[in-house]
Enzyme design. Structure first.
Site, mmCIF file in Angstrom:
data_model
loop_
_atom_site.group_PDB
_atom_site.id
_atom_site.type_symbol
_atom_site.label_atom_id
_atom_site.label_comp_id
_atom_site.label_asym_id
_atom_site.label_seq_id
_atom_site.Cartn_x
_atom_site.Cartn_y
_atom_site.Cartn_z
ATOM 1 N N HIS A 189 0.794 -1.228 0.000
ATOM 2 C CA HIS A 189 0.000 0.000 0.000
ATOM 3 C C HIS A 189 0.821 1.270 0.000
ATOM 4 O O HIS A 189 0.414 2.273 -0.576
ATOM 5 C CB HIS A 189 -1.067 -0.056 1.088
ATOM 6 C CG HIS A 189 -2.231 -0.806 0.577
ATOM 7 N ND1 HIS A 189 -3.304 -0.193 -0.015
ATOM 8 C CD2 HIS A 189 -2.402 -2.129 0.410
ATOM 9 C CE1 HIS A 189 -4.104 -1.116 -0.481
ATOM 10 N NE2 HIS A 189 -3.587 -2.307 -0.231
ATOM 11 N N ARG A 296 -10.745 2.814 -3.253
ATOM 12 C CA ARG A 296 -10.472 2.013 -2.052
ATOM 13 C C ARG A 296 -11.027 2.784 -0.854
ATOM 14 O O ARG A 296 -10.411 3.763 -0.422
ATOM 15 C CB ARG A 296 -8.971 1.835 -1.863
ATOM 16 C CG ARG A 296 -8.294 0.915 -2.854
ATOM 17 C CD ARG A 296 -6.819 0.729 -2.473
ATOM 18 N NE ARG A 296 -6.213 -0.377 -3.175
ATOM 19 C CZ ARG A 296 -5.543 -0.246 -4.325
ATOM 20 N NH1 ARG A 296 -5.390 0.935 -4.893
ATOM 21 N NH2 ARG A 296 -5.016 -1.310 -4.894
ATOM 22 N N ARG A 332 -15.362 0.260 -4.161
ATOM 23 C CA ARG A 332 -15.211 -1.053 -3.529
ATOM 24 C C ARG A 332 -15.620 -0.937 -2.068
ATOM 25 O O ARG A 332 -15.166 -0.030 -1.364
ATOM 26 C CB ARG A 332 -13.751 -1.493 -3.609
ATOM 27 C CG ARG A 332 -13.502 -2.764 -2.819
ATOM 28 C CD ARG A 332 -12.108 -3.261 -3.008
ATOM 29 N NE ARG A 332 -11.149 -2.505 -2.231
ATOM 30 C CZ ARG A 332 -9.837 -2.736 -2.283
ATOM 31 N NH1 ARG A 332 -9.360 -3.663 -3.091
ATOM 32 N NH2 ARG A 332 -9.006 -2.038 -1.538
ATOM 33 N N GLU A 431 -10.150 -11.786 -7.122
ATOM 34 C CA GLU A 431 -8.784 -11.775 -6.583
ATOM 35 C C GLU A 431 -8.458 -13.087 -5.884
ATOM 36 O O GLU A 431 -7.368 -13.291 -5.388
ATOM 37 C CB GLU A 431 -8.540 -10.554 -5.687
ATOM 38 C CG GLU A 431 -9.661 -10.205 -4.747
ATOM 39 C CD GLU A 431 -9.499 -8.844 -4.073
ATOM 40 O OE1 GLU A 431 -8.426 -8.234 -4.135
ATOM 41 O OE2 GLU A 431 -10.485 -8.396 -3.462
ATOM 42 N N ASN A 454 -3.341 -7.776 -7.739
ATOM 43 C CA ASN A 454 -2.391 -7.656 -6.626
ATOM 44 C C ASN A 454 -2.547 -8.852 -5.708
ATOM 45 O O ASN A 454 -1.573 -9.455 -5.257
ATOM 46 C CB ASN A 454 -2.646 -6.381 -5.821
ATOM 47 C CG ASN A 454 -2.536 -5.137 -6.666
ATOM 48 O OD1 ASN A 454 -1.999 -5.195 -7.761
ATOM 49 N ND2 ASN A 454 -3.044 -4.016 -6.174
ATOM 50 N N ASP A 455 -3.793 -9.192 -5.418
ATOM 51 C CA ASP A 455 -4.044 -10.360 -4.579
ATOM 52 C C ASP A 455 -4.096 -11.641 -5.404
ATOM 53 O O ASP A 455 -3.588 -12.669 -4.973
ATOM 54 C CB ASP A 455 -5.351 -10.181 -3.799
ATOM 55 C CG ASP A 455 -5.147 -9.305 -2.573
ATOM 56 O OD1 ASP A 455 -4.123 -9.475 -1.892
ATOM 57 O OD2 ASP A 455 -6.002 -8.440 -2.305
ATOM 58 N N ARG A 465 2.539 -10.829 -1.283
ATOM 59 C CA ARG A 465 2.857 -9.631 -2.063
ATOM 60 C C ARG A 465 3.755 -8.645 -1.325
ATOM 61 O O ARG A 465 4.317 -7.737 -1.921
ATOM 62 C CB ARG A 465 1.560 -8.939 -2.522
ATOM 63 C CG ARG A 465 0.759 -8.301 -1.421
ATOM 64 C CD ARG A 465 -0.662 -7.992 -1.892
ATOM 65 N NE ARG A 465 -0.914 -6.579 -2.083
ATOM 66 C CZ ARG A 465 -2.125 -6.051 -2.269
ATOM 67 N NH1 ARG A 465 -3.194 -6.821 -2.321
ATOM 68 N NH2 ARG A 465 -2.279 -4.759 -2.418
ATOM 69 N N CYS A 502 -8.221 -3.912 -11.832
ATOM 70 C CA CYS A 502 -7.816 -2.765 -11.012
ATOM 71 C C CYS A 502 -6.547 -3.069 -10.233
ATOM 72 O O CYS A 502 -6.116 -2.274 -9.419
ATOM 73 C CB CYS A 502 -8.944 -2.322 -10.096
ATOM 74 S SG CYS A 502 -9.482 -3.618 -8.984
HETATM 75 C C1 PEP Z 1 -5.970 -6.139 -5.807
HETATM 76 O O1 PEP Z 1 -5.911 -7.032 -4.961
HETATM 77 O O2 PEP Z 1 -5.525 -6.257 -6.966
HETATM 78 C C2 PEP Z 1 -6.573 -4.839 -5.476
HETATM 79 C C3 PEP Z 1 -6.781 -3.935 -6.397
HETATM 80 O O3 PEP Z 1 -6.879 -4.600 -4.188
HETATM 81 P P1 PEP Z 1 -5.846 -4.173 -3.050
HETATM 82 O O4 PEP Z 1 -4.539 -3.843 -3.713
HETATM 83 O O5 PEP Z 1 -6.455 -3.007 -2.355
HETATM 84 O O6 PEP Z 1 -5.798 -5.400 -2.213
HETATM 85 MG MG MG Z 2 -7.028 -6.923 -3.146
#
Ligand code: PEP
Ligand code: MG
Length: 572
Positions: A189, A296, A332, A431, A454-455, A465, A502
């Site tokens: 983040h 977010r 979201r 995800e 990302n997840d 990650r 996303c």
């Molecule tokens: C993701 O997991 O790709 C996502 C966009 O959510 P976050 O990065 O907030 O977990």
């Molecule tokens: Mg995520």
């Protein structure tokens, strides 16, 4: 000169002095004193300096994050002037003949324990306030630096083990030229925030904190992921030139700001932005975003010590929708847990938080929290083009349950005579691999998918990650990921729905041609990636790329995919 390699997290070059952001050592010795008046005046000096600092932080937070986030500092300021706390500290100095440090610590701890154990949310919050404030006052008594990113007033590069989202939110761009951390990856983040603040950053260096000394020069190359400590004059010149070249490139990209995103054959794809706060919308519009693909909402819940009210949320959602006009805004619902902590919710510490109690799992259990958010969203829906999506869906039942709660809240609002838009699309994030595998079944019930790579990558590859040691396994271009993404897109299209992405992969120049080849409809990314992505897409033929799809999906390794697409998309 020492050079370190990390992960390029936010583009640009920063050259400035090191500012180490680390927790201060607040250990003290309890001593007997014979001049209580002197101790009391030391205490008051420390209180006064703390007040001045908190006022500054409050002003800064108000400007960057808005009034709601600044409120926590008003609460802290009240604590500093509260005779119910200050008088007992003074009494202790006088009656026990102890130094101000011991009197402060013991008195504050007594109140903290007392408030924490009360069955009353308000009092629990007061305990958290006292704890925060006491640390600052203690640092001043001990004359140790209490690092405060919001108070920095000269050009620096921040060096830290990691930065919390609230540390990052406090960074003042005027002075903080860049940052670098030991841990983290491109999708942690702090990295995502760095991109939205447009501060160059290199994360996951493993050991920059053990090498960088305060006030020495440092270069952060957020383009290639390099850190240079104690650079020579020549190196500084080289990087100054790299900075100028990068700024020139940005000017080229800016020419496409008001154009729509079209491939070489004239097909439109949507380029949207990921945001964390209503204040981020300026950046979306100035970088030519065609929508918000991911809002977010966690940040509304962070950096304070109580849940945001329905009104606060309504204001934030309405503000984003109004600013975006009729452009789509995908919000979201709350995704807290995992790496996104909320102290005041007292979530249990978990061995594997990313696999644990978070996001929709928490919201379905704590539907009191969830319903407030949904009401605020539904009420705000009349101000723009709102779409709602649920995070971390693992099963169809979860999606159905979340949707039922949404429908119940909509019915209640309608009965109360409130206006609610009739056009809200309701989708989900993909995800968790389980949902990507049976996307066909989900596609019948959702209005859209947004792929959270990302997840999705961390769960598919079993590679955290945040963990730089396994970052070699965190492979966006691995055919396993591409096959899952393809299944999601094909499933959506088979049901006449759209599929977006996303996760950070959506803005990556190697991934973009791959995703075009798979037929992705919407790409949502850091606002700063939009114009380079639009420039790139303009030169790519979707039809040609689509003809490589089967070949790409049957490849065996990430390396093969990268070599192939680099050649086809002329990225070499
Ligand atoms: C993701 O997991 O790709 C996502 C966009 O959510 P976050 O990065 O907030 O977990
Ligand atoms: Mg995520």
């Amino acid at each position: 000169m020492t050079q370190l390699q990390g992960i390029a997290a936010s583009s640009g070059i920063a050259i400035a002095k090191v500012y180490r952001l680390e927790a201060p050592d607040l250990t003290y010795n309890k001593t007997k004193i014979d001049q209580p008046a002197e101790e009391i005046s030391r205490l008051h000096e420390a209180l006064e300096i703390s007040k001045i600092e908190l006022e500054k932080i409050k002003d800064h937070t108000k400007k960057t994050l808005g009034d709601e986030h600044a409120e926590i500092f008003s609460a802290h300021l009240l604590v500093l002037s509260d005779p119910e706390l200050i008088n007992p500290i003074e009494d202790k100095i006088k009656s026990d003949d102890v130094n101000a440090e011991a009197a402060l610590d013991e008195t504050a701890n007594m109140f903290i324990d007392m408030f924490k154990n009360m069955d009353n949310e308000y009092m629990k919050e007061r305990a958290a306030d006292i704890q925060d404030v006491t640390k600052r006052v203690m640092a001043h008594l001990l004359q140790v630096t209490f690092p405060d990113p919001a108070l920095i007033n000269e050009e620096v590069v921040i060096v830290a083990d990691d930065l919390t989202p609230s540390d990052t939110a406090q960074l003042n761009k005027q002075y903080v030229k860049g940052f670098t951390t030991d841990i983290g990856g491109r999708t942690s983040h702090s990295a995502i925030m760095a991109r939205s603040l447009e501060i160059p950053a290199v994360v996951g260096t493993k050991n920059v904190t053990s090498q960088a000394e305060n006030d020495t020069m440092i270069i952060v190359d957020g383009i290639d992921g390099d850190i240079i400590l104690n650079p020579s004059a020549d190196e500084i010149e080289t990087y100054k030139q790299k900075h100028i070249d990068y700024e020139q490139k940005k000017q080229e990209w800016a020419k496409l700001k008001d154009e729509s995103t079209i491939t070489s054959e004239g097909e439109h794809v949507e380029l949207a932005a990921n945001i964390g706060t209503p204040e981020d919308v300026d950046g979306v519009l100035s970088h030519g975003g065609e929508g918000v693909g991911l809002y977010r909402t966690e940040f509304l819940y962070m950096g304070k010590n109580q849940l945001p009210t329905e009104e606060e949320q309504y204001d934030a959602y309405s503000s984003v929708l109004k600013q975006m006009g009729n452009k789509p805004v995908v919000v979201r619902t709350l995704d807290i847990g995992g790496d996104k902590e909320l102290d005041y919710l007292e979530l249990p510490k978990e061995m594997n938080p990313f696999l644990g109690y978070r996001a929709i799992r928490l919201c379905l259990e704590r539907d009191d929290i969830f319903r407030v958010q949904l009401r605020a969203l539904l009420r705000a829906s009349v101000h723009g083009n709102l779409k709602i999506m649920f995070p971390m869906i693992a099963t169809l039942e979860e999606f159905r349950q979340a949707k039922t709660i949404l429908d119940e809240e909509r019915d209640k609002l309608v009965q109360e005579g409130q206006d609610v838009s009739g056009q809200i699309e309701v989708g989900m994030m993909v995800e968790i691999p389980a949902t990507a595998v049976i996307a066909r079944q989900f596609a019948k019930e959702v209005d859209f998918f947004s792929i959270g790579t990302n997840d999705l990558i961390q769960y598919t590859m079993a590679a955290d990650r945040m963990n730089e040691r396994v970052s070699y396994l965190y492979q966006p271009y691995n055919p396993a990921i591409l096959n899952l993404v393809n299944n999601v897109i094909e499933s959506a299209h088979a049901e006449g729905k759209w599929a977006g992405m996303c996760g950070e992969m959506a803005g990556d120049e190697i991934a973009i041609p791959l995703l075009l080849s798979l037929g992705l409809d919407e790409f949502s990314m850091s606002a700063t990636s939009i114009l380079p992505a639009r420039t790139q897409i303009k030169s790519l033929s979707k039809q040609e790329l689509a003809s490589y799809k089967d070949e790409i999906l049957s490849m065996g390794t990430s390396e093969e995919v990268v070599a192939f697409i680099k050649e086809k998309a002329k990225l070499v």
